[in-house]
Design a protein around this motif. Structure first.
Motif, PDB file in Angstrom:
ATOM      1  N   VAL A  67      55.458  27.827  32.486  1.00  0.00           N
ATOM      2  CA  VAL A  67      54.674  28.334  31.356  1.00  0.00           C
ATOM      3  C   VAL A  67      54.713  29.850  31.412  1.00  0.00           C
ATOM      4  CG1 VAL A  67      52.375  28.495  30.325  1.00  0.00           C
ATOM      5  CG2 VAL A  67      53.162  26.319  31.282  1.00  0.00           C
ATOM      6  N   ARG A  68      55.030  30.459  30.271  1.00  0.00           N
ATOM      7  CA  ARG A  68      55.099  31.913  30.188  1.00  0.00           C
ATOM      8  C   ARG A  68      54.258  32.388  29.013  1.00  0.00           C
ATOM      9  NH1 ARG A  68      61.386  31.715  31.296  1.00  0.00           N
ATOM     10  NH2 ARG A  68      61.297  31.688  33.560  1.00  0.00           N
ATOM     11  N   VAL A  69      53.830  33.624  29.104  1.00  0.00           N
ATOM     12  CA  VAL A  69      53.050  34.246  28.037  1.00  0.00           C
ATOM     13  C   VAL A  69      53.923  35.295  27.365  1.00  0.00           C
ATOM     14  CG1 VAL A  69      50.978  35.608  27.516  1.00  0.00           C
ATOM     15  CG2 VAL A  69      50.890  33.824  29.268  1.00  0.00           C
ATOM     16  N   PRO A  70      53.963  35.295  26.019  1.00  0.00           N
ATOM     17  CA  PRO A  70      54.749  36.325  25.334  1.00  0.00           C
ATOM     18  C   PRO A  70      54.300  37.727  25.749  1.00  0.00           C
ATOM     19  CG  PRO A  70      53.953  34.674  23.788  1.00  0.00           C
ATOM     20  CD  PRO A  70      53.280  34.407  25.101  1.00  0.00           C
ATOM     21  N   GLY A  71      55.257  38.635  25.818  1.00  0.00           N
ATOM     22  CA  GLY A  71      54.955  40.016  26.200  1.00  0.00           C
ATOM     23  C   GLY A  71      56.107  40.911  25.806  1.00  0.00           C
ATOM     24  N   PRO A  72      56.126  42.136  26.320  1.00  0.00           N
ATOM     25  CA  PRO A  72      57.176  43.086  25.939  1.00  0.00           C
ATOM     26  C   PRO A  72      58.593  42.591  26.241  1.00  0.00           C
ATOM     27  CG  PRO A  72      55.416  44.193  27.135  1.00  0.00           C
ATOM     28  CD  PRO A  72      55.139  42.715  27.202  1.00  0.00           C
ATOM     29  N   CYS A 110      59.358  24.370  25.458  1.00  0.00           N
ATOM     30  CA  CYS A 110      59.496  25.821  25.402  1.00  0.00           C
ATOM     31  C   CYS A 110      58.433  26.410  26.325  1.00  0.00           C
ATOM     32  CB  CYS A 110      59.275  26.331  23.976  1.00  0.00           C
ATOM     33  SG  CYS A 110      59.177  28.140  23.870  1.00  0.00           S
ATOM     34  N   PRO A 111      58.810  27.270  27.270  1.00  0.00           N
ATOM     35  CA  PRO A 111      57.819  27.815  28.197  1.00  0.00           C
ATOM     36  C   PRO A 111      56.785  28.714  27.519  1.00  0.00           C
ATOM     37  CG  PRO A 111      59.946  28.862  28.536  1.00  0.00           C
ATOM     38  CD  PRO A 111      60.160  27.745  27.562  1.00  0.00           C
ATOM     39  N   TYR A 112      57.030  29.136  26.281  1.00  0.00           N
ATOM     40  CA  TYR A 112      56.100  29.989  25.548  1.00  0.00           C
ATOM     41  C   TYR A 112      55.228  29.208  24.566  1.00  0.00           C
ATOM     42  CZ  TYR A 112      58.939  33.720  27.415  1.00  0.00           C
ATOM     43  OH  TYR A 112      59.598  34.568  28.273  1.00  0.00           O
ATOM     44  N   LYS A 113      55.756  28.089  24.046  1.00  0.00           N
ATOM     45  CA  LYS A 113      55.042  27.345  23.017  1.00  0.00           C
ATOM     46  C   LYS A 113      54.563  25.965  23.475  1.00  0.00           C
ATOM     47  CE  LYS A 113      58.467  28.195  19.977  1.00  0.00           C
ATOM     48  NZ  LYS A 113      59.320  29.182  20.584  1.00  0.00           N
TER      49      LYS A 113
END
Length: 140
Positions: A7-12, A73-76
């Motif tokens: 799991v990832r969080v959107p970022g730069p 999707c690791p972001y969604k």
């Protein structure tokens, strides 16, 4: 799916934005309009083409058939898929939805998206010029 899911969080390093679309979005498949919305949002993720997500209330859900296909999707989060039987083989798994998206993408919950190459057309009206989407063809 089995195993551990990242799991990832959107970022730069991997930006994701979700903004309201100011106009109308229509999706045609199998020779008819299967979605028509003035409440669509457009999701822009990193270098991927923008994608319209339409509220299920604005989609002829009866024209779709849920499939067993899923993706992660690791972001969604986990996406469920639908086919458009009226579109034939091209309509297989043509529609996806994050029914329980990860917290950072809560704004796409209750919405569906369409693969542009698996429907007849995605038409977007009133496209603002700075976002890269054209008035006639929506996301690439």
């Amino acid at each position: 799916m089995t195993g551990t899911r990242t799991v990832r969080v959107p970022g730069p390093d991997h930006p994701i934005t979700v903004t309201a679309w100011p106009g109308r979005v229509r999706v045609r498949a199998g020779g008819r309009v299967i979605a028509d919305s003035r409440k669509a949002v457009v999701l822009k993720e990193a270098e991927y083409p923008p994608v319209f997500y339409l509220p299920r209330a604005d989609v002829a859900m009866g024209a779709l058939a849920r499939t067993s296909h899923t993706s992660w999707c690791p972001y969604k989060g986990e996406a469920a898929y639908f086919s458009i039987p009226a579109a034939g083989a091209r309509g297989e798994n043509a529609v996806w939805s994050y029914e329980d998206p990860l917290p950072a993408m809560a704004s796409i919950c209750g919405r569906v998206a369409f693969y542009p190459d698996r429907v007849d057309a995605i038409e977007a009206d009133d496209a603002p010029g700075e976002d890269g989407l054209s008035r006639s063809d929506g996301p690439a």
